[in-house]
Design an enzyme around this catalytic site. Structure first.
Site, PDB file in Angstrom:
ATOM      1  N   SER A   1       0.832  -1.211   0.000  1.00 39.27           N
ATOM      2  CA  SER A   1       0.000   0.000   0.000  1.00 39.27           C
ATOM      3  C   SER A   1       0.860   1.251   0.000  1.00 39.27           C
ATOM      4  O   SER A   1       0.374   2.326  -0.334  1.00 39.27           O
ATOM      5  CB  SER A   1      -0.867   0.088   1.257  1.00 39.27           C
ATOM      6  OG  SER A   1      -1.433  -1.121   1.567  1.00 39.27           O
TER       7      SER A   1
ATOM      8  N   HIS B   1      -2.143  -3.025  -6.645  1.00 40.46           N
ATOM      9  CA  HIS B   1      -2.691  -2.668  -5.339  1.00 40.46           C
ATOM     10  C   HIS B   1      -4.196  -2.907  -5.311  1.00 40.46           C
ATOM     11  O   HIS B   1      -4.974  -2.118  -5.828  1.00 40.46           O
ATOM     12  CB  HIS B   1      -2.364  -1.192  -5.034  1.00 40.46           C
ATOM     13  CG  HIS B   1      -2.785  -0.769  -3.667  1.00 40.46           C
ATOM     14  ND1 HIS B   1      -3.387   0.433  -3.403  1.00 40.46           N
ATOM     15  CD2 HIS B   1      -2.686  -1.402  -2.469  1.00 40.46           C
ATOM     16  CE1 HIS B   1      -3.641   0.524  -2.103  1.00 40.46           C
ATOM     17  NE2 HIS B   1      -3.221  -0.575  -1.526  1.00 40.46           N
TER      18      HIS B   1
ATOM     19  N   GLU C   1      -5.037  -0.490  -8.348  1.00 41.42           N
ATOM     20  CA  GLU C   1      -4.066   0.489  -8.827  1.00 41.42           C
ATOM     21  C   GLU C   1      -2.873  -0.275  -9.382  1.00 41.42           C
ATOM     22  O   GLU C   1      -2.241  -1.053  -8.662  1.00 41.42           O
ATOM     23  CB  GLU C   1      -3.634   1.419  -7.690  1.00 41.42           C
ATOM     24  CG  GLU C   1      -4.751   2.378  -7.290  1.00 41.42           C
ATOM     25  CD  GLU C   1      -4.424   3.215  -6.061  1.00 41.42           C
ATOM     26  OE1 GLU C   1      -4.778   4.390  -6.044  1.00 41.42           O
ATOM     27  OE2 GLU C   1      -3.822   2.669  -5.104  1.00 41.42           O
TER      28      GLU C   1
ATOM     29  N   ASN D   1      -4.996   6.454  -1.806  1.00 43.31           N
ATOM     30  CA  ASN D   1      -4.548   6.715  -0.438  1.00 43.31           C
ATOM     31  C   ASN D   1      -3.839   8.055  -0.318  1.00 43.31           C
ATOM     32  O   ASN D   1      -3.944   8.737   0.699  1.00 43.31           O
ATOM     33  CB  ASN D   1      -3.622   5.597   0.056  1.00 43.31           C
ATOM     34  CG  ASN D   1      -4.407   4.359   0.452  1.00 43.31           C
ATOM     35  OD1 ASN D   1      -5.633   4.408   0.553  1.00 43.31           O
ATOM     36  ND2 ASN D   1      -3.720   3.259   0.659  1.00 43.31           N
TER      37      ASN D   1
HETATM   38  N1  LIG Z   1      -5.256  -4.842   4.719  1.00 47.69           N
HETATM   39  C1  LIG Z   1      -5.508  -3.949   3.778  1.00 47.69           C
HETATM   40  O1  LIG Z   1      -6.535  -3.247   3.818  1.00 47.69           O
HETATM   41  C2  LIG Z   1      -4.589  -3.793   2.602  1.00 47.69           C
HETATM   42  C3  LIG Z   1      -5.079  -3.229   1.414  1.00 47.69           C
HETATM   43  C4  LIG Z   1      -4.222  -3.172   0.305  1.00 47.69           C
HETATM   44  C5  LIG Z   1      -2.921  -3.624   0.405  1.00 47.69           C
HETATM   45  N2  LIG Z   1      -2.453  -4.128   1.599  1.00 47.69           N
HETATM   46  C6  LIG Z   1      -1.077  -4.616   1.612  1.00 47.69           C
HETATM   47  O2  LIG Z   1      -1.133  -6.015   1.382  1.00 47.69           O
HETATM   48  C7  LIG Z   1      -0.034  -6.648   2.040  1.00 47.69           C
HETATM   49  C8  LIG Z   1      -0.551  -7.731   2.971  1.00 47.69           C
HETATM   50  O3  LIG Z   1      -1.405  -7.161   3.937  1.00 47.69           O
HETATM   51  P1  LIG Z   1      -2.435  -8.030   4.776  1.00 47.69           P
HETATM   52  O4  LIG Z   1      -3.378  -7.066   5.406  1.00 47.69           O
HETATM   53  O5  LIG Z   1      -2.991  -9.097   3.916  1.00 47.69           O
HETATM   54  O6  LIG Z   1      -1.473  -8.655   5.889  1.00 47.69           O
HETATM   55  P2  LIG Z   1      -1.658  -9.997   6.730  1.00 47.69           P
HETATM   56  O7  LIG Z   1      -0.786  -9.861   7.901  1.00 47.69           O
HETATM   57  O8  LIG Z   1      -3.109 -10.272   6.932  1.00 47.69           O
HETATM   58  O9  LIG Z   1      -1.091 -11.145   5.772  1.00 47.69           O
HETATM   59  C9  LIG Z   1       0.256 -11.371   5.486  1.00 47.69           C
HETATM   60  C10 LIG Z   1       0.470 -12.865   5.312  1.00 47.69           C
HETATM   61  O10 LIG Z   1       1.777 -13.073   4.787  1.00 47.69           O
HETATM   62  C11 LIG Z   1       2.301 -14.259   5.370  1.00 47.69           C
HETATM   63  N3  LIG Z   1       3.756 -14.236   5.242  1.00 47.69           N
HETATM   64  C12 LIG Z   1       4.655 -13.593   6.012  1.00 47.69           C
HETATM   65  N4  LIG Z   1       5.904 -13.826   5.537  1.00 47.69           N
HETATM   66  C13 LIG Z   1       5.794 -14.617   4.469  1.00 47.69           C
HETATM   67  C14 LIG Z   1       6.733 -15.224   3.575  1.00 47.69           C
HETATM   68  N5  LIG Z   1       8.016 -15.030   3.699  1.00 47.69           N
HETATM   69  N6  LIG Z   1       6.256 -16.028   2.606  1.00 47.69           N
HETATM   70  C15 LIG Z   1       4.942 -16.247   2.479  1.00 47.69           C
HETATM   71  N7  LIG Z   1       4.000 -15.700   3.294  1.00 47.69           N
HETATM   72  C16 LIG Z   1       4.426 -14.904   4.270  1.00 47.69           C
HETATM   73  C17 LIG Z   1       1.794 -14.196   6.798  1.00 47.69           C
HETATM   74  O11 LIG Z   1       1.799 -15.492   7.376  1.00 47.69           O
HETATM   75  C18 LIG Z   1       0.366 -13.652   6.606  1.00 47.69           C
HETATM   76  O12 LIG Z   1      -0.577 -14.685   6.438  1.00 47.69           O
HETATM   77  C19 LIG Z   1       0.706  -5.544   2.748  1.00 47.69           C
HETATM   78  O13 LIG Z   1       1.743  -5.105   1.922  1.00 47.69           O
HETATM   79  C20 LIG Z   1      -0.340  -4.469   2.903  1.00 47.69           C
HETATM   80  O14 LIG Z   1       0.206  -3.193   3.023  1.00 47.69           O
HETATM   81  C21 LIG Z   1      -3.268  -4.255   2.672  1.00 47.69           C
END
Ligand SMILES: NC(=O)c1ccc[n+]([C@@H]2O[C@H](COP(=O)([O-])OP(=O)(O)OC[C@H]3O[C@@H](n4cnc5c(N)ncnc54)[C@H](O)[C@@H]3O)[C@@H](O)[C@H]2O)c1
Length: 594
Positions: A121, A142, A154, A192
């Site tokens: 993000s 994104h 995005e 954002n």
């Molecule tokens: N939550 C939101 O609203 C949102 C929206 C858009 C983008 N994002 C972005 O998406 C990404 C993920 O966010 P999220 O909210 O899903 O986080 P999350 O913590 O829910 O999920 C991350 C996952 O990655 C796994 N993980 C960690 N290290 C790893 C590795 N080396 N190999 C494989 N898997 C691994 C973890 O076990 C976890 O299940 C981030 O970059 C975040 O900024 C989040």
């Protein structure tokens, strides 16, 4: 020929990753999803199963299709299983080093043609891309949460992204039923970046006690049609998450407006993270609950503030334009006797005719009885003399937006209207205190900023300069509620609440366009689809009128002298060229002449 994506990989099966897997599998694409360990893999599988089951329960997905969808997904804990995918989307936690490690490992595993996408993000796609041996094949993809529901994606290009890769990924997003937009690699991307700058400014207004939280939120909901107010949205996003995003934006831009408002850090330290912790700007019934409960900051309903209130029976309206006519109608419909002061008899009759026309429409639509129409009209009396306003308890001035003209009206009112009456101005951009200063009774002067069309728009900003007596503010707040409007209180600063929050955002969008960061269509689409706004910024600017917008932006800049408030030269140039928006047939876009 657009590239075909038969198999894709997703790394990380958390909130976003699991949703992204679902999007691809729904679109008929084979997915290999890789998690860090068995426990997380199981959790990811359960998330996917639960989400698709909900879709079945809501009749959005057939049971057989769900089975087929799940059959297309293979979950693994070994990155080597991504050897022959066409695209990998990374969705691991938001840490640059972690993401860079994942991409470095993928570089060794995947074939040379595989495209790498990050769902970050806020981190720099460029920085991630140079950690691979194929920077030209790296993009941002994104998705928004929840990925299966939100249409916006995005697609982020860096200075070295291969244009073909960009169009292939954009094409894939379209194939998946999404609305992709393309933008450059800047923290916050489009949605954002624009959203959080605005949210941060709203938090600053709250922090400086410029307006209360309910009033800030109501102003943006009723004044702009936003689905949520800024502080309620901050609570939903989570103050810690918002802080991180703003902090990343600030470190990249060094733009003061991105520096997180100091109160955010204090609230986070105190454990007030928003809905998830049960308290943020608002207090919730329980952690995670959407239900707001009253707390010490909850204001009393209008009219129940306690303290003194003045009696208002007879209302005067000065002016004969669109706003004056609408305001006179609103008061008369609510049972007030209204005296309208016009400069000529013909203009006074014009107001009555305008009200009659509007009421007639309501009768035709079955929203008003004929007798109610006649009673309302009977309450409106036009006059050409200020003397007829002597007995009014409240006089609302709605003449031309020109300080000298308004001050002359206030001087005249001061001479004739009885003592104790409230004198209100509807100005949208002039300091209310200037009207107050034109009288010998500045305590009785207040702003009542109605929105156009006054008979429809629910919001009224009640503007109290330092001179206004407290009972004047509370009386006007109660009267506003009585005429069926939603009152919000604020101080006497340029733009009040709505314009002060709206126009800097519109100006930021203009600056983005000017910098060729994204197209007008993509910026509009990102704000509509990503933030649920009723209109994108350029569609809105063209409706408001670019000359009007420029004047408002100039007044905000002159008052606050914040560098980012200075109108973007592009807007100035469009106005100079006579492209004023819809009214001239050309603005940011071209319109068909009627
Ligand atoms: N939550 C939101 O609203 C949102 C929206 C858009 C983008 N994002 C972005 O998406 C990404 C993920 O966010 P999220 O909210 O899903 O986080 P999350 O913590 O829910 O999920 C991350 C996952 O990655 C796994 N993980 C960690 N290290 C790893 C590795 N080396 N190999 C494989 N898997 C691994 C973890 O076990 C976890 O299940 C981030 O970059 C975040 O900024 C989040």
């Amino acid at each position: 020929m657009a590239r075909e994506f038969a198999r894709v990989g997703v790394v990380g099966l958390g909130t976003m990753g699991a949703g992204i897997v679902e999007v691809f599998a729904r679109g008929g694409i084979e997915v290999v999803a890789v998690e860090v360990d068995e426990a997380s893999a199981t959790h990811g599988r359960e998330t996917l199963e639960a989400s698709t089951q909900r879709a079945v329960d809501r009749s959005k997905l057939a049971t057989d299709d769900r089975e087929a969808l799940l059959g297309r997904v293979r979950i693994s804990t070994n990155l080597d299983d991504l050897a022959d995918v066409d695209l990998v989307v990374e969705a691991v936690p938001e840490r640059l080093e972690l993401k860079a490690e994942v991409f470095a490992a993928l570089s060794k595993v995947c074939g040379p043609e595989t495209i790498f996408a990050s769902n970050t993000s806020s981190l720099s796609i460029t920085e991630l891309s140079v950690r691979t041996e194929r920077p030209h094949q790296v993009v941002g993809m994104h998705f928004f949460n929840p990925a299966p529901v939100q249409a916006l994606v995005e697609v982020v290009r860096t200075v070295v992204t291969d244009p073909e890769v960009l169009s292939d990924v954009t094409g894939l997003a379209v194939q998946l039923g999404k609305s992709p937009v393309v933008c450059g690699d800047r923290a916050g991307f489009i949605a954002n970046n624009l959203l959080f700058t605005y949210l941060n400014q709203a938090v600053g207004m709250f922090e400086s006690h410029y307006a209360g939280r309910e009033d800030l939120d109501a102003a943006m909901r009723y004044g702009c049609g936003y689905p949520m107010g800024p502080l309620a949205l901050m609570d939903l996003i989570g103050l810690d998450t918002a802080y991180e995003i703003l902090d990343t934006m600030y470190r990249q831009s060094r733009n003061q407006r991105h520096a997180p408002a100091p109160i955010l850090k204090q609230m986070i330290t105190a454990g007030l993270l928003g809905r998830k912790s049960g308290r943020g700007f608002y207090t919730y019934a329980a952690p995670g609950s959407p239900e707001v409960v009253a707390d010490s900051l909850t204001p009393p309903p209008p009219g129940q503030e306690g303290g003194d209130q003045r009696s208002v029976q007879r209302v005067g309206v000065v002016g004969t334009g669109t706003m004056a006519t609408g305001i006179a109608e609103v008061f008369a419909k609510s049972g007030y006797d209204v005296v309208v002061r016009a400069r000529t008899e013909a203009k006074g009759e014009g107001v009555v005719a305008g009200i009659r026309k509007s009421l007639e429409k309501a009768v035709v639509k079955g929203k008003l009885s004929e007798s109610a129409r006649d009673e309302t009209l009977a309450r409106v009396r036009p006059t050409t003399t200020f003397d007829d306003l002597t007995d009014c308890d409240l006089v609302v001035e709605a003449v031309a937006e020109d300080l000298e003209v308004k001050q002359a009206v206030f001087g005249a009112l001061d001479d004739v209207v009885k003592q104790g009456a409230i004198l209100a101005t509807t100005t949208s951009s002039l300091p209310v205190v200037e009207c107050a200063a034109a009288t010998q009774r500045p305590d009785d002067v207040v702003g009542m900023h109605f929105f156009n069309p006054a008979s429809v728009m629910k919001l009224v900003e009640i503007v109290s300069p330092i001179t206004t007596a407290p009972d004047v503010t509370s009386t006007v707040r109660a009267v506003t509620a009585k005429i069926g409007k939603h009152p919000v209180l604020c101080g006497d600063r340029a733009g009040f609440i709505v314009n002060a929050l709206l126009f800097p955002y519109l100006n930021d969008a203009t600056a983005m366009l000017e910098a060729n960061y994204a197209t007008a269509d993509d910026i509009d689409s990102a704000m509509k689809n990503g933030c649920g706004l009723p209109m994108g910024p350029f569609a809105l600017l063209d409706v408001v009128g670019l000359d009007v917008s420029l004047a408002i932006e100039r007044s905000l800049y002159m008052e606050f002298r914040v560098p980012g408030f200075a109108p973007a030269p592009l807007l100035e140039h469009l106005v100079t060229a006579g492209r004023l928006g819809r009214k001239t047939g050309q603005g940011f876009r071209d319109y068909q002449k009627k």
